[in-house]
Design a protein around this motif. Structure first.
Motif, PDB file in Angstrom:
ATOM      1  N   THR A 183      38.478  25.008  85.391  1.00 54.63           N
ATOM      2  CA  THR A 183      39.579  24.432  86.172  1.00 54.63           C
ATOM      3  C   THR A 183      40.127  23.145  85.576  1.00 54.63           C
ATOM      4  N   GLN A 184      39.352  22.532  84.658  1.00 57.23           N
ATOM      5  CA  GLN A 184      39.695  21.241  84.061  1.00 57.23           C
ATOM      6  C   GLN A 184      39.744  20.117  85.087  1.00 57.23           C
ATOM      7  N   GLU A 185      39.061  20.294  86.209  1.00 58.22           N
ATOM      8  CA  GLU A 185      39.016  19.252  87.236  1.00 58.22           C
ATOM      9  C   GLU A 185      37.658  18.551  87.212  1.00 58.22           C
ATOM     10  N   PRO A 186      37.691  17.234  87.431  1.00 57.27           N
ATOM     11  CA  PRO A 186      36.444  16.471  87.434  1.00 57.27           C
ATOM     12  C   PRO A 186      35.586  16.790  88.664  1.00 57.27           C
ATOM     13  N   TYR A 187      34.306  16.495  88.523  1.00 65.23           N
ATOM     14  CA  TYR A 187      33.419  16.580  89.680  1.00 65.23           C
ATOM     15  C   TYR A 187      32.270  15.602  89.519  1.00 65.23           C
ATOM     16  N   ILE A 188      31.660  15.275  90.658  1.00 66.51           N
ATOM     17  CA  ILE A 188      30.442  14.478  90.686  1.00 66.51           C
ATOM     18  C   ILE A 188      29.298  15.450  90.921  1.00 66.51           C
ATOM     19  N   LEU A 189      28.293  15.391  90.065  1.00 68.22           N
ATOM     20  CA  LEU A 189      27.109  16.215  90.236  1.00 68.22           C
ATOM     21  C   LEU A 189      25.994  15.325  90.789  1.00 68.22           C
ATOM     22  N   PHE A 190      25.431  15.740  91.909  1.00 68.05           N
ATOM     23  CA  PHE A 190      24.333  15.005  92.526  1.00 68.05           C
ATOM     24  C   PHE A 190      23.025  15.683  92.135  1.00 68.05           C
ATOM     25  N   VAL A 191      22.159  14.960  91.445  1.00 69.41           N
ATOM     26  CA  VAL A 191      20.916  15.518  90.925  1.00 69.41           C
ATOM     27  C   VAL A 191      20.057  16.100  92.052  1.00 69.41           C
ATOM     28  N   HIS A 226      26.692  18.554 103.102  1.00 68.98           N
ATOM     29  CA  HIS A 226      28.123  18.273 103.287  1.00 68.98           C
ATOM     30  C   HIS A 226      28.871  19.564 102.970  1.00 68.98           C
ATOM     31  N   PRO A 227      29.862  19.921 103.793  1.00 74.11           N
ATOM     32  CA  PRO A 227      30.545  21.205 103.600  1.00 74.11           C
ATOM     33  C   PRO A 227      31.286  21.352 102.278  1.00 74.11           C
ATOM     34  N   GLU A 228      31.654  20.258 101.635  1.00 74.02           N
ATOM     35  CA  GLU A 228      32.395  20.355 100.378  1.00 74.02           C
ATOM     36  C   GLU A 228      31.502  20.319  99.147  1.00 74.02           C
ATOM     37  N   LEU A 229      30.205  20.189  99.337  1.00 70.34           N
ATOM     38  CA  LEU A 229      29.287  20.245  98.198  1.00 70.34           C
ATOM     39  C   LEU A 229      29.031  21.696  97.834  1.00 70.34           C
ATOM     40  N   GLU A 230      29.049  21.992  96.538  1.00 71.48           N
ATOM     41  CA  GLU A 230      28.831  23.356  96.049  1.00 71.48           C
ATOM     42  C   GLU A 230      27.520  23.435  95.281  1.00 71.48           C
ATOM     43  N   THR A 231      26.780  24.507  95.557  1.00 71.53           N
ATOM     44  CA  THR A 231      25.524  24.737  94.858  1.00 71.53           C
ATOM     45  C   THR A 231      25.738  25.575  93.609  1.00 71.53           C
ATOM     46  N   GLY A 232      26.601  26.576  93.697  1.00 69.66           N
ATOM     47  CA  GLY A 232      26.787  27.489  92.570  1.00 69.66           C
ATOM     48  C   GLY A 232      25.467  28.184  92.266  1.00 69.66           C
ATOM     49  N   ASN A 233      25.097  28.269  90.999  1.00 67.48           N
ATOM     50  CA  ASN A 233      23.837  28.908  90.639  1.00 67.48           C
ATOM     51  C   ASN A 233      22.729  27.883  90.384  1.00 67.48           C
ATOM     52  N   ARG A 234      22.904  26.694  90.926  1.00 69.73           N
ATOM     53  CA  ARG A 234      21.921  25.629  90.755  1.00 69.73           C
ATOM     54  C   ARG A 234      20.930  25.653  91.919  1.00 69.73           C
ATOM     55  N   SER A 235      19.680  25.330  91.649  1.00 68.34           N
ATOM     56  CA  SER A 235      18.697  25.295  92.724  1.00 68.34           C
ATOM     57  C   SER A 235      18.489  23.877  93.256  1.00 68.34           C
ATOM     58  N   ARG A 236      18.741  22.889  92.429  1.00 64.44           N
ATOM     59  CA  ARG A 236      18.453  21.510  92.805  1.00 64.44           C
ATOM     60  C   ARG A 236      19.717  20.671  92.991  1.00 64.44           C
ATOM     61  N   MET A 237      20.699  20.900  92.174  1.00 70.89           N
ATOM     62  CA  MET A 237      21.885  20.044  92.137  1.00 70.89           C
ATOM     63  C   MET A 237      23.053  20.654  92.910  1.00 70.89           C
ATOM     64  N   LYS A 238      23.948  19.777  93.348  1.00 68.51           N
ATOM     65  CA  LYS A 238      25.197  20.213  93.971  1.00 68.51           C
ATOM     66  C   LYS A 238      26.322  19.379  93.377  1.00 68.51           C
ATOM     67  N   ASP A 291      24.503   8.508 100.849  1.00 67.58           N
ATOM     68  CA  ASP A 291      23.438   9.447 101.245  1.00 67.58           C
ATOM     69  C   ASP A 291      22.526   9.778 100.063  1.00 67.58           C
ATOM     70  N   ALA A 292      23.121   9.966  98.883  1.00 62.40           N
ATOM     71  CA  ALA A 292      22.322  10.272  97.692  1.00 62.40           C
ATOM     72  C   ALA A 292      21.426   9.086  97.330  1.00 62.40           C
ATOM     73  N   LEU A 293      21.966   7.884  97.359  1.00 65.26           N
ATOM     74  CA  LEU A 293      21.178   6.704  97.029  1.00 65.26           C
ATOM     75  C   LEU A 293      20.081   6.460  98.052  1.00 65.26           C
ATOM     76  N   ASP A 294      20.337   6.763  99.319  1.00 68.11           N
ATOM     77  CA  ASP A 294      19.318   6.575 100.356  1.00 68.11           C
ATOM     78  C   ASP A 294      18.094   7.454 100.116  1.00 68.11           C
ATOM     79  N   LEU A 295      18.263   8.579  99.444  1.00 67.72           N
ATOM     80  CA  LEU A 295      17.109   9.417  99.100  1.00 67.72           C
ATOM     81  C   LEU A 295      16.123   8.633  98.235  1.00 67.72           C
ATOM     82  N   TYR A 296      16.636   7.801  97.361  1.00 66.71           N
ATOM     83  CA  TYR A 296      15.817   6.984  96.467  1.00 66.71           C
ATOM     84  C   TYR A 296      15.365   5.706  97.162  1.00 66.71           C
ATOM     85  N   ARG A 297      16.287   5.064  97.861  1.00 71.85           N
ATOM     86  CA  ARG A 297      15.960   3.799  98.540  1.00 71.85           C
ATOM     87  C   ARG A 297      14.880   3.990  99.597  1.00 71.85           C
ATOM     88  N   ASN A 298      14.914   5.125 100.285  1.00 74.81           N
ATOM     89  CA  ASN A 298      13.980   5.394 101.372  1.00 74.81           C
ATOM     90  C   ASN A 298      12.714   6.102 100.924  1.00 74.81           C
TER      91      ASN A 298
END
Length: 121
Positions: free
Chosen positions: A60-68, A75-87, A108-115
């Motif tokens: 698509t040539q569109e940017p995305y943020i990948l959350f490890v 979140h409804p707009e996060l996509e898993t695709g064929n990944r088991s860990r990342m979205k 929310d992603a940073l709170d996983l580490y902070r907490n």
């Protein structure tokens, strides 16, 4: 120009501006966030633990943020695709950035580490 900066400036508009803005948003979320390059893409670490990447979808040539640790985020707009860990969270570079959603996802992603949900060595 650093190797990290070269990634952004090699992109065409509107992706270049979009990615640079996303970079600033990510880096400004916490003083413990650093940027490096892994697998040829910008990688953002929280206290040296990878938590997010920026990339451009080859189809698509569109940017995305990948959350490890995306499987831990709901979140409804996060996509898993064929990944088991990342979205991924896709960004339309031709539209206004959904800054509130982006900041919320980063928080929310940073709170996983902070907490301690994701252990930091």
């Amino acid at each position: 120009m650093s190797q990290n900066e070269a990634f952004y400036f090699n992109e065409e508009e509107p992706n270049k501006s979009c990615l640079l803005t996303l970079r600033d948003i990510i880096l400004n979320q916490d003083e413990n966030i650093t940027e490096t390059k892994k697998y040829g893409m910008p990688c953002f670490c929280y206290k040296n633990k990878m938590f997010a990447y920026l990339w451009v979808d080859k189809k698509t040539q569109e940017p995305y943020i990948l959350f490890v640790e995306g499987q831990q985020l709901d979140h409804p707009e996060l996509e898993t695709g064929n990944r088991s860990r990342m979205k991924i969270f896709r960004i339309n570079p031709k539209a206004d950035l959904p800054i509130t959603v982006i900041k919320s996802l980063l928080h929310d992603a940073l709170d996983l580490y902070r907490n301690g949900i994701i252990k930091i060595k």
